[in-house]
Design an enzyme around this catalytic site. Structure first.
Site, PDB file in Angstrom:
ATOM      1  N   ARG A 176      10.047  -0.303  12.816  1.00  0.00           N
ATOM      2  CA  ARG A 176       8.644  -0.309  13.227  1.00  0.00           C
ATOM      3  C   ARG A 176       8.431  -1.360  14.305  1.00  0.00           C
ATOM      4  O   ARG A 176       8.751  -2.529  14.115  1.00  0.00           O
ATOM      5  CB  ARG A 176       7.740  -0.593  12.017  1.00  0.00           C
ATOM      6  CG  ARG A 176       7.314   0.664  11.311  1.00  0.00           C
ATOM      7  CD  ARG A 176       6.489   0.369  10.084  1.00  0.00           C
ATOM      8  NE  ARG A 176       5.254  -0.362  10.359  1.00  0.00           N
ATOM      9  CZ  ARG A 176       4.257  -0.459   9.480  1.00  0.00           C
ATOM     10  NH1 ARG A 176       4.346   0.125   8.306  1.00  0.00           N
ATOM     11  NH2 ARG A 176       3.172  -1.141   9.787  1.00  0.00           N
ATOM     12  N   LYS A 215       0.837  -1.220   0.000  1.00  0.00           N
ATOM     13  CA  LYS A 215       0.000   0.000   0.000  1.00  0.00           C
ATOM     14  C   LYS A 215       0.867   1.263   0.000  1.00  0.00           C
ATOM     15  O   LYS A 215       0.649   2.184  -0.788  1.00  0.00           O
ATOM     16  CB  LYS A 215      -0.942   0.014   1.219  1.00  0.00           C
ATOM     17  CG  LYS A 215      -1.898  -1.175   1.283  1.00  0.00           C
ATOM     18  CD  LYS A 215      -2.864  -1.073   2.443  1.00  0.00           C
ATOM     19  CE  LYS A 215      -2.254  -1.152   3.830  1.00  0.00           C
ATOM     20  NZ  LYS A 215      -1.635  -2.475   4.159  1.00  0.00           N
ATOM     21  N   ARG A 248      -1.436  -9.064  12.919  1.00  0.00           N
ATOM     22  CA  ARG A 248      -1.903  -8.052  11.951  1.00  0.00           C
ATOM     23  C   ARG A 248      -2.588  -8.724  10.762  1.00  0.00           C
ATOM     24  O   ARG A 248      -3.615  -8.249  10.285  1.00  0.00           O
ATOM     25  CB  ARG A 248      -0.715  -7.200  11.472  1.00  0.00           C
ATOM     26  CG  ARG A 248      -0.248  -6.198  12.521  1.00  0.00           C
ATOM     27  CD  ARG A 248       1.196  -5.760  12.305  1.00  0.00           C
ATOM     28  NE  ARG A 248       1.428  -5.089  11.038  1.00  0.00           N
ATOM     29  CZ  ARG A 248       2.629  -4.949  10.478  1.00  0.00           C
ATOM     30  NH1 ARG A 248       3.714  -5.446  11.059  1.00  0.00           N
ATOM     31  NH2 ARG A 248       2.746  -4.306   9.342  1.00  0.00           N
ATOM     32  N   ARG A 299      11.515  -6.362   5.848  1.00  0.00           N
ATOM     33  CA  ARG A 299      11.478  -4.944   6.201  1.00  0.00           C
ATOM     34  C   ARG A 299      11.832  -4.735   7.671  1.00  0.00           C
ATOM     35  O   ARG A 299      12.378  -3.694   8.046  1.00  0.00           O
ATOM     36  CB  ARG A 299      10.096  -4.347   5.902  1.00  0.00           C
ATOM     37  CG  ARG A 299      10.121  -2.825   5.992  1.00  0.00           C
ATOM     38  CD  ARG A 299       8.784  -2.195   5.745  1.00  0.00           C
ATOM     39  NE  ARG A 299       7.818  -2.676   6.718  1.00  0.00           N
ATOM     40  CZ  ARG A 299       6.536  -2.378   6.680  1.00  0.00           C
ATOM     41  NH1 ARG A 299       6.075  -1.625   5.715  1.00  0.00           N
ATOM     42  NH2 ARG A 299       5.718  -2.833   7.600  1.00  0.00           N
ATOM     43  N   ARG A 326     -10.609   0.562   7.470  1.00  0.00           N
ATOM     44  CA  ARG A 326     -10.266  -0.800   7.867  1.00  0.00           C
ATOM     45  C   ARG A 326     -11.439  -1.517   8.527  1.00  0.00           C
ATOM     46  O   ARG A 326     -11.299  -2.683   8.924  1.00  0.00           O
ATOM     47  CB  ARG A 326      -9.110  -0.756   8.874  1.00  0.00           C
ATOM     48  CG  ARG A 326      -7.732  -0.881   8.268  1.00  0.00           C
ATOM     49  CD  ARG A 326      -6.740  -0.709   9.406  1.00  0.00           C
ATOM     50  NE  ARG A 326      -5.552  -1.484   9.248  1.00  0.00           N
ATOM     51  CZ  ARG A 326      -4.423  -1.026   8.685  1.00  0.00           C
ATOM     52  NH1 ARG A 326      -4.380   0.199   8.210  1.00  0.00           N
ATOM     53  NH2 ARG A 326      -3.361  -1.788   8.611  1.00  0.00           N
TER      54      ARG A 326
HETATM   55  P1  AP5 Z   1       4.603  -1.600   2.005  1.00  0.00           P
HETATM   56  O1  AP5 Z   1       4.446  -0.805   0.765  1.00  0.00           O
HETATM   57  O2  AP5 Z   1       5.138  -0.949   3.198  1.00  0.00           O
HETATM   58  O3  AP5 Z   1       3.231  -2.354   2.333  1.00  0.00           O
HETATM   59  P2  AP5 Z   1       1.981  -1.851   3.186  1.00  0.00           P
HETATM   60  O4  AP5 Z   1       0.811  -2.527   2.596  1.00  0.00           O
HETATM   61  O5  AP5 Z   1       1.998  -0.378   3.274  1.00  0.00           O
HETATM   62  O6  AP5 Z   1       2.365  -2.537   4.563  1.00  0.00           O
HETATM   63  P3  AP5 Z   1       2.211  -1.973   6.047  1.00  0.00           P
HETATM   64  O7  AP5 Z   1       3.069  -2.846   6.887  1.00  0.00           O
HETATM   65  O8  AP5 Z   1       2.427  -0.519   6.098  1.00  0.00           O
HETATM   66  O9  AP5 Z   1       0.727  -2.312   6.285  1.00  0.00           O
HETATM   67  P4  AP5 Z   1      -0.110  -2.282   7.581  1.00  0.00           P
HETATM   68  O10 AP5 Z   1      -1.464  -2.273   7.040  1.00  0.00           O
HETATM   69  O11 AP5 Z   1       0.227  -3.372   8.517  1.00  0.00           O
HETATM   70  O12 AP5 Z   1       0.400  -0.976   8.314  1.00  0.00           O
HETATM   71  P5  AP5 Z   1      -0.248   0.448   8.568  1.00  0.00           P
HETATM   72  O13 AP5 Z   1       0.849   1.391   8.715  1.00  0.00           O
HETATM   73  O14 AP5 Z   1      -1.311   0.725   7.598  1.00  0.00           O
HETATM   74  O15 AP5 Z   1       5.490  -2.876   1.621  1.00  0.00           O
HETATM   75  C1  AP5 Z   1       5.948  -3.763   2.611  1.00  0.00           C
HETATM   76  C2  AP5 Z   1       7.379  -4.202   2.270  1.00  0.00           C
HETATM   77  O16 AP5 Z   1       7.368  -4.962   1.075  1.00  0.00           O
HETATM   78  C3  AP5 Z   1       8.322  -3.024   2.013  1.00  0.00           C
HETATM   79  O17 AP5 Z   1       9.591  -3.342   2.522  1.00  0.00           O
HETATM   80  C4  AP5 Z   1       8.335  -2.924   0.492  1.00  0.00           C
HETATM   81  O18 AP5 Z   1       9.538  -2.388   0.003  1.00  0.00           O
HETATM   82  C5  AP5 Z   1       8.148  -4.363   0.070  1.00  0.00           C
HETATM   83  N1  AP5 Z   1       7.403  -4.497  -1.192  1.00  0.00           N
HETATM   84  C6  AP5 Z   1       6.331  -3.787  -1.611  1.00  0.00           C
HETATM   85  N2  AP5 Z   1       5.899  -4.224  -2.812  1.00  0.00           N
HETATM   86  C7  AP5 Z   1       6.706  -5.254  -3.155  1.00  0.00           C
HETATM   87  C8  AP5 Z   1       6.759  -6.133  -4.287  1.00  0.00           C
HETATM   88  N3  AP5 Z   1       5.887  -6.029  -5.295  1.00  0.00           N
HETATM   89  N4  AP5 Z   1       7.701  -7.087  -4.284  1.00  0.00           N
HETATM   90  C9  AP5 Z   1       8.605  -7.202  -3.270  1.00  0.00           C
HETATM   91  N5  AP5 Z   1       8.604  -6.410  -2.184  1.00  0.00           N
HETATM   92  C10 AP5 Z   1       7.671  -5.444  -2.121  1.00  0.00           C
HETATM   93  O19 AP5 Z   1      -0.942   0.241   9.993  1.00  0.00           O
HETATM   94  C11 AP5 Z   1      -0.174  -0.026  11.142  1.00  0.00           C
HETATM   95  C12 AP5 Z   1      -1.065  -0.131  12.361  1.00  0.00           C
HETATM   96  O20 AP5 Z   1      -1.705   1.140  12.596  1.00  0.00           O
HETATM   97  C13 AP5 Z   1      -2.230  -1.123  12.260  1.00  0.00           C
HETATM   98  O21 AP5 Z   1      -1.852  -2.414  12.597  1.00  0.00           O
HETATM   99  C14 AP5 Z   1      -3.232  -0.514  13.257  1.00  0.00           C
HETATM  100  O22 AP5 Z   1      -2.851  -0.817  14.560  1.00  0.00           O
HETATM  101  C15 AP5 Z   1      -3.049   0.976  13.051  1.00  0.00           C
HETATM  102  N6  AP5 Z   1      -3.969   1.519  12.039  1.00  0.00           N
HETATM  103  C16 AP5 Z   1      -3.633   2.085  10.850  1.00  0.00           C
HETATM  104  N7  AP5 Z   1      -4.726   2.464  10.165  1.00  0.00           N
HETATM  105  C17 AP5 Z   1      -5.789   2.144  10.949  1.00  0.00           C
HETATM  106  C18 AP5 Z   1      -7.191   2.262  10.782  1.00  0.00           C
HETATM  107  N8  AP5 Z   1      -7.724   2.780   9.655  1.00  0.00           N
HETATM  108  N9  AP5 Z   1      -7.989   1.826  11.771  1.00  0.00           N
HETATM  109  C19 AP5 Z   1      -7.463   1.303  12.912  1.00  0.00           C
HETATM  110  N10 AP5 Z   1      -6.146   1.132  13.124  1.00  0.00           N
HETATM  111  C20 AP5 Z   1      -5.309   1.552  12.145  1.00  0.00           C
HETATM  112 MG    MG Z   2       2.051   1.017   4.870  1.00  0.00          MG
END
Ligand code: AP5
Ligand code: MG
Length: 191
Positions: free
Chosen positions: A134, A14, A146, A128, A89
């Protein structure tokens, strides 16, 4: 105005793909995870409330999250459109987002849902973890939590957008460039 929801499990890409979409379509990237992490780092009241949930891989409660998102939207009246990364979410968040869009005289254009196999998600997040700093990447049990929370609480949100004919399911496997190309094609198909 074009407003995209970029959806998918942890590690789906994402954040990575949002950067590309932001540059290509001149949209403002809003990542709720990034905003929470910024608040935790700066020890704000919101950060203090969110930290325990995030460290355990749980969702931050809807009320806090929706309130924060509403404030972020108001901070960027100049934006030509938004990419919502990591929001909504829950179905309650999706309903709240529709209301907020209406208040801003606009609407969600599409939900782009990245589909990635679970083994690949774990592989990406563990890789990562070596560099991200993180807290929720550090422990494989939290990564699994997660993913489980995504399946149970978040994945059903697809149905909400499907019922509005706004769901585009995108193959998120392959190289970053391959996935970007699929996303651009999907966005261009919805003028
Ligand atoms: P990346 O692009 O970082 O993927 P991502 O989908 O953004 O992963 P996140 O870990 O950020 O997702 P998340 O949903 O757990 O975290 P968030 O911050 O939203 O890619 C991941 C890795 O893969 C990177 O190293 C990248 O380089 C690599 N990669 C990407 N594409 C690739 C490819 N094609 N091939 C190979 N490698 C690749 O949320 C964190 C926490 O915040 C949640 O758990 C929750 O507690 C809270 N939170 C956030 N939003 C909400 C909400 N709306 N409601 C309630 N709680 C929330
Ligand atoms: Mg992210």
């Amino acid at each position: 105005m074009r407003n995209l929801v970029l959806f998918g499990p942890p590690g789906a890409g994402k954040g990575t793909q949002s950067e590309r979409l932001q540059d290509h379509y001149q949209l403002f990237h809003l990542s709720t995870g990034d905003i929470f992490r910024y608040n935790i780092k700066n020890e704000t009241a919101l950060g203090r409330k969110a930290k325990a949930y995030i460290d355990q891989g749980q969702l931050v409660p809807d009320e806090l999250t929706i309130h924060m998102l509403a404030q972020e939207l108001d901070k960027h009246p100049e934006a030509a459109g938004f990419i919502f990364d990591g929001f909504p979410r829950t179905t309650a968040q999706a309903q709240a987002l529709d209301k907020l869009m209406e208040q801003h005289q606009t609407q969600i254009t599409a939900m782009l849902a990245l589909e990635v196999e679970e083994e690949e998600l774990r592989k990406r997040l563990l890789a990562r973890a070596e560099v991200s700093g993180r807290s929720d990447d550090a422990d494989p049990a939290v990564i699994q939590k997660r993913i489980d929370v995504y399946r149970q609480e978040t994945e059903p949100v697809k149905k909400y957008y499907q019922s509005q004919s706004k769901l585009d399911q995108i193959n998120g496997m392959g190289t970053i460039d391959e996935v970007t190309k699929r996303l651009f094609e999907a966005v261009d198909a919805r003028p």
